[in-house]
Motif scaffolding. Sequence first.
Motif, PDB file in Angstrom:
ATOM      1  N   VAL A 177      -7.454   5.259   0.184  1.00  0.00           N
ATOM      2  CA  VAL A 177      -8.705   4.764   0.766  1.00  0.00           C
ATOM      3  C   VAL A 177      -8.924   3.300   0.397  1.00  0.00           C
ATOM      4  O   VAL A 177      -9.285   2.472   1.240  1.00  0.00           O
TER       5      VAL A 177
ATOM      6  N   PHE B 210      -1.539   2.028  11.214  1.00  0.00           N
ATOM      7  CA  PHE B 210      -2.692   1.210  10.825  1.00  0.00           C
ATOM      8  C   PHE B 210      -2.861  -0.007  11.730  1.00  0.00           C
ATOM      9  O   PHE B 210      -3.988  -0.413  12.031  1.00  0.00           O
TER      10      PHE B 210
ATOM     11  N   ALA C  10     -14.092   2.726  -1.201  1.00  0.00           N
ATOM     12  CA  ALA C  10     -13.809   2.125   0.111  1.00  0.00           C
ATOM     13  C   ALA C  10     -14.614   0.850   0.336  1.00  0.00           C
ATOM     14  O   ALA C  10     -14.080  -0.137   0.857  1.00  0.00           O
TER      15      ALA C  10
ATOM     16  N   PHE D 188      -6.229   0.925   2.326  1.00  0.00           N
ATOM     17  CA  PHE D 188      -6.464   0.780   3.766  1.00  0.00           C
ATOM     18  C   PHE D 188      -7.822   0.130   4.045  1.00  0.00           C
ATOM     19  O   PHE D 188      -7.973  -0.591   5.042  1.00  0.00           O
ATOM     20  N   SER D 189      -8.803   0.356   3.178  1.00  0.00           N
ATOM     21  CA  SER D 189     -10.104  -0.296   3.374  1.00  0.00           C
ATOM     22  C   SER D 189      -9.978  -1.798   3.175  1.00  0.00           C
ATOM     23  O   SER D 189     -10.557  -2.585   3.939  1.00  0.00           O
TER      24      SER D 189
ATOM     25  N   VAL E  73     -16.183   5.525   8.636  1.00  0.00           N
ATOM     26  CA  VAL E  73     -16.385   6.109   7.303  1.00  0.00           C
ATOM     27  C   VAL E  73     -17.729   6.834   7.237  1.00  0.00           C
ATOM     28  O   VAL E  73     -17.830   7.946   6.695  1.00  0.00           O
TER      29      VAL E  73
ATOM     30  N   VAL F 253     -14.773   0.197  11.235  1.00  0.00           N
ATOM     31  CA  VAL F 253     -14.376   0.873  10.001  1.00  0.00           C
ATOM     32  C   VAL F 253     -15.583   1.442   9.254  1.00  0.00           C
ATOM     33  O   VAL F 253     -15.592   2.624   8.897  1.00  0.00           O
TER      34      VAL F 253
ATOM     35  N   VAL G  18      -8.402   4.646   8.130  1.00  0.00           N
ATOM     36  CA  VAL G  18      -9.343   4.660   7.005  1.00  0.00           C
ATOM     37  C   VAL G  18     -10.185   5.933   7.030  1.00  0.00           C
ATOM     38  O   VAL G  18     -10.426   6.558   5.989  1.00  0.00           O
TER      39      VAL G  18
ATOM     40  N   ALA H  64      -8.238  -3.230   6.183  1.00  0.00           N
ATOM     41  CA  ALA H  64      -9.135  -3.255   7.347  1.00  0.00           C
ATOM     42  C   ALA H  64     -10.132  -4.403   7.248  1.00  0.00           C
ATOM     43  O   ALA H  64     -10.415  -5.089   8.235  1.00  0.00           O
TER      44      ALA H  64
ATOM     45  N   SER I 110       0.827  -1.208   0.000  1.00  0.00           N
ATOM     46  CA  SER I 110       0.000   0.000   0.000  1.00  0.00           C
ATOM     47  C   SER I 110       0.858   1.254   0.000  1.00  0.00           C
ATOM     48  O   SER I 110       0.582   2.221  -0.726  1.00  0.00           O
TER      49      SER I 110
ATOM     50  N   TRP J  20     -13.155  -3.056   0.911  1.00  0.00           N
ATOM     51  CA  TRP J  20     -13.439  -3.558   2.267  1.00  0.00           C
ATOM     52  C   TRP J  20     -14.228  -4.872   2.192  1.00  0.00           C
ATOM     53  O   TRP J  20     -13.946  -5.807   2.945  1.00  0.00           O
TER      54      TRP J  20
END
Length: 467
Positions: free
Chosen positions: A83, A45, A145, A86-87, A103, A99, A53, A90, A8, A149
Amino acid sequence: MAMGRGVSLVLIAVVVGVESFAGGEVRWVELLTALAGAVAAVLLFGRFPAAVVACAVAAVVVLSLVPGPAATSPIRIWPYPAVACFSYLAGRWCDGRPVPAAVAGVLAAGLPVGVLVDVSQRGGFGVLYGLYGWFLQVLVVLAVAGGPWLIGRYRRQRAELHTAGLERAALLERNRIAREMHDSLGHELELVALRAAALEVAPALDDDVRARAGEMRAGVTAAAERLREIVGLLGDPVPDLGRLVARATSAGQDVTLTVSGELSDSDAVYRVVREGLTNAARHAPGAPVTVDVVADGHSTTVTIGNPASAPGSGPGFGIAGLREIGEVTAGIRGERFVLTVVVPRASARRPVRQRPRVWRLVRVPLAAGGVVLVLALGLYLLTGTDNRLDPAVYQRLSIGQSEEDVEKVLPRFQMLGDPAPAPRPPAADCRRYWATVQTDARLFYRLCFADERLVVKETVPRSAVSR
């Protein structure tokens, strides 16, 4: 997860670098700030995934609200890969709902801010413009996102199901071995002990032989007891209610067992009775316990009761696990604590799911996206009822004309969005209207007002949008 964070960081750094060096002039401040933020986000993170996020989404929201010359301001794409990355991480490595909640909180906070910014630039129409922009922003964030996710969450659930499947297979194999040992070796040892006992009392043998037979019987009995211990360690005990109650009685419990009907699932009933006896021994030691097992064609009802006079009498922690077996009812009835479990037939139970519940993962994002999309389309259609300016009316407008006079002939609504952004005069309020008759040379009109006078009047061709 460490590899994912490293990938990332590299991806975000590449996108930031390309954007900063694009256009011939390097934006060093933006480059260094974005790289520092990306490194900090990757480092934090592991401990604060939801916050990271949320900050990435906030960067998307803030950059969309920063005012600037639309034609000359660079397009910043780097927050979107941040985004997405990291999504995904997560969803893949983190639990629960923090999360999505984070958001949603950032997007909710961006609504009033965006509306206020647009109102300050466009007046009363800024309310509709800000709402429409927020709807589009939510849809973009849901895609950027929500999609990664959900993919990460799906992979996490698949990994968990795979691990659970391996554990279940190992447990089933252990139980199979335990039962084979009990059924084969246990039976043979019992027969040997029975023959030794017969020799021990045989009148034709002398005392020395009978004594040796007694020693053999004692050794075989000890071996059988040792086998039971090994079976208990290796797997679940053989589901024999009579033996379970006998062991509890020999340990000092006063247990009365009543069985009616043919049991449909002896394993499940055995677990229920074992937990009930354990619970009674823990919370009401020495008190009489009644165990009633009633089986019919559809289910088996197990009722275990003991006096509730002991101060600690109440449900044990293991009772919560019985809900996986059947319908559980536990509580005080009169002066007794009663545990009742209705065990359905094994064929009526829901099968163990071997795949993640994809619909349960996507139904909330899809519902949210559907609602926002419907609202955005409704707002777009509402403004589209009266946002077109007649070319003849446009021709009659003149530079320097008062804003009050111009507004009398303008449509009620403006265009939502600006497909061909251009610089505007300082402190000017610019408005855009579709042309009622559109051609390649005339797609929509732009009117700008300053000091309550019309200062800009221009026709935007279709080629400006295409470019």
